[in-house]
Design an enzyme around this catalytic site. Structure first.
Site, PDB file in Angstrom:
ATOM      1  N   LYS A  78       0.975  -1.317  -0.037  1.00 37.58           N
ATOM      2  CA  LYS A  78      -0.014  -0.024   0.104  1.00 37.58           C
ATOM      3  C   LYS A  78       0.953   1.198  -0.142  1.00 37.58           C
ATOM      4  O   LYS A  78       1.984   1.343   0.588  1.00 37.58           O
ATOM      5  CB  LYS A  78      -0.998  -0.016   1.278  1.00 37.58           C
ATOM      6  CG  LYS A  78      -1.852   0.985   1.446  1.00 37.58           C
ATOM      7  CD  LYS A  78      -2.559   0.905   2.773  1.00 37.58           C
ATOM      8  CE  LYS A  78      -3.676   1.986   2.928  1.00 37.58           C
ATOM      9  NZ  LYS A  78      -4.572   1.784   4.103  1.00 37.58           N
ATOM     10  N   SER A 153      -9.556   1.446   3.254  1.00 39.22           N
ATOM     11  CA  SER A 153      -8.685   2.478   2.362  1.00 39.22           C
ATOM     12  C   SER A 153      -7.589   1.455   1.617  1.00 39.22           C
ATOM     13  O   SER A 153      -7.038   2.082   0.596  1.00 39.22           O
ATOM     14  CB  SER A 153      -7.958   3.243   3.251  1.00 39.22           C
ATOM     15  OG  SER A 153      -7.039   2.846   4.273  1.00 39.22           O
ATOM     16  N   SER A 177      -9.449  -0.913   7.334  1.00 41.13           N
ATOM     17  CA  SER A 177      -9.155  -0.784   5.953  1.00 41.13           C
ATOM     18  C   SER A 177      -8.581  -2.024   5.513  1.00 41.13           C
ATOM     19  O   SER A 177      -8.118  -2.084   4.337  1.00 41.13           O
ATOM     20  CB  SER A 177      -8.250   0.415   6.016  1.00 41.13           C
ATOM     21  OG  SER A 177      -8.887   1.435   5.708  1.00 41.13           O
TER      22      SER A 177
END
Ligand code: GLN
Length: 483
Positions: A78, A153, A177
């Site tokens: 990420k 997210s 997330s």
């Protein structure tokens, strides 16, 4: 052999037996990214040259008889983890062009284990969101249905793993997330106990809630990633100095006699009926496997959302103060200092601005006790709910999210409905528990549903094993997106 169809652990076996090479697997992933990521948009940055170099080195090391846990396995990270020499934006325009001089702890661990890093995946700006629509760059699409969000997210990581553009990935979970996008994309995602994985080098959102978590297409894959990332790090003062068990060996699939608690507060009005049904069916399956299903109560559940949305923005407002064009962020010079701040900080997206304002307000003199102080007290009650429940049961089972993936744009202008996507995941972050999401079915539109399993402090091995037992008894993980 179709290398992109292999799971992480299957690829590991194939590499160990000399059936393929890291360069071949890396090239297969890069080719697939070129072929399909224009549609899905899971990656913000693809480091193809670096990846092939790392793969080449991995093959050379293996040729010399070396073997490390992830040697030669291509994974994604990420874009909220600092990566040495590779742009790290946290999904924000304010960090565009930021090239960290060092790797985050979890990235270091992956590299030490021999992993190949394919690139950086999309995220909501500073991990604030549940859909990746708050990314300062673009929205990622759900590989199961391109009109839908992948969750967030860490939506880029979940989508990349689901669409076989990485064998595993790292995300972060502050309020859900990792688990919520895992649920939306039909992959496995683990949010470890706070402090289990070091936050060193992770761009901070809400420091008392942030935790690194891995994704995999299967429980074994997710576990293999976690095994490498877990561990003590003196550079993160909240890192837990606790021994790291052999998580992979703990996947026995035997859950006979295990007590599984089902919180009655998690089957609320507004939950999509197909989600509730799939989770109930999963509980029946766990019972068939020998677990004892017990109804429990987590009485303060309904306060989790308001408590989280005081604490997370409060901490975010403090953490984001550093992007002022002086310490971090581009300096957009104005005539006065105030104007310089104003210009620079205009680079934040709407959601980041909303949180900064909410958080600054909650922390301001005269309101601090009424809002932030009060929220901390209720957080303790939520934490105690879990501690009491774990006196009765070994794990807690619940839906990961009240609905399946929603349409892109559908909730973008309605923050409250967006916040509700995490109503079942937030309590774990507010407590000292760990949680994961494992695929448990599809709705009538073939959108994935996730089963959430919650464990007591540092009981990751237990929830991973329950997930493993369930996965071995079902076929959901064999269904692939885009097929
Ligand atoms: N969706 C939640 C939020 O917007 C959680 C995000 C996260 O876990 N990073 O804050």
């Amino acid at each position: 052999m179709d290398l992109t169809a292999l799971t992480l652990t299957e690829l590991r076996d194939a590499l160990r037996r000399g059936k393929t090479t890291s360069v071949a697997a890396t090239q297969a992933m890069l080719d697939r990214i070129v072929a399909i990521d224009n549609d899905i948009k899971s990656y913000l940055t693809v480091t193809d040259e670096l990846a092939l170099e790392q793969a080449d080195q991995a093959d050379a090391r293996r040729a010399q008889g070396e073997d490390t846990p992830l040697l030669g396995i291509p994974v994604a990270v990420k874009d909220i983890f600092c990566t040495q020499g590779v742009e790290t934006t946290a999904g924000s325009q304010i960090l565009q062009g930021f090239i960290p001089p060092y790797d985050a702890f979890a990235v270091q661990r992956l590299k030490e284990a021999g992993a190949v890093i394919l690139g950086k995946t999309n995220t909501d700006e500073f991990a604030m969101g549940s859909s990746t629509e708050n990314s300062g760059y673009f929205t990622t699409r759900n590989p199961w249905n391109l009109e839908r969000v992948p969750g967030g997210s860490s939506g880029g990581s979940a989508a990349a793993v689901a669409a076989q553009m990485a064998y595993g990935a790292l995300g972060t979970d502050t309020g859900g997330s990792v688990r919520q996008p895992a649920s939306f994309c039909s992959v496995v995602g683990l949010r470890p106990t706070y402090g289990r994985v070091s936050r060193w080098g992770v761009v901070a959102f809400a420091s008392s809630l942030d935790q690194v978590g891995p994704f995999g297409r299967t429980v074994a894959d997710c576990t293999a990633m976690f095994q490498v990332a877990a561990g003590y790090d003196p550079r993160d003062s909240t890192s837990l100095d606790a021994p790291v068990p052999d998580y992979e060996a703990a996947l026995t699939g035997d859950i006979r006699g295990l007590r599984v608690g089902v919180p009655r507060e998690y089957f609320i009005e507004g939950i999509q009926p197909e989600v509730a049904m799939a989770v109930r069916a999963a509980l029946d399956r766990l019972a068939e496997l020998g677990a004892e299903i017990v109804t429990i109560s987590l009485p303060h559940t309904r306060y989790a959302l308001p408590v989280y949305y005081l604490i997370a923005p409060a901490e975010a407002s403090a953490n984001l103060a550093r992007y002022d064009g002086v310490r971090y962020g581009p300096r957009l010079e104005g005539a006065t200092l105030l104007e310089t701040y104003r210009k620079t900080r205009a680079l934040f997206g709407q959601e980041a601005k909303r949180r900064i304002m909410l958080g600054t307000y909650a922390l301001s003199a005269g309101y601090y006790e009424a809002y932030y102080g009060r929220a901390l007290k209720v957080r303790t009650l939520i934490k105690n709910d879990f501690l009491q429940a774990f006196e009765q049961v070994d794990v807690i089972a619940a839906p990961t999210s009240p609905t399946t993936a929603f349409k892109i744009g559908e909730r973008a202008d309605d923050p409250l409905s967006m916040y509700l996507a995490d109503v079942f995941t937030l309590p774990v972050n507010l407590s000292a528990s760990c949680g994961l999401s494992v695929p448990c079915g599809f709705d009538s539109q073939r959108l994935p549903i996730g089963l959430q399993l919650i464990g007591n402090t540092l009981q990751e091995a237990t929830i991973l094993n329950v997930a493993y037992a369930y996965e071995q008894a079902t076929e959901w993980h064999k269904q692939l997106a885009l097929s």
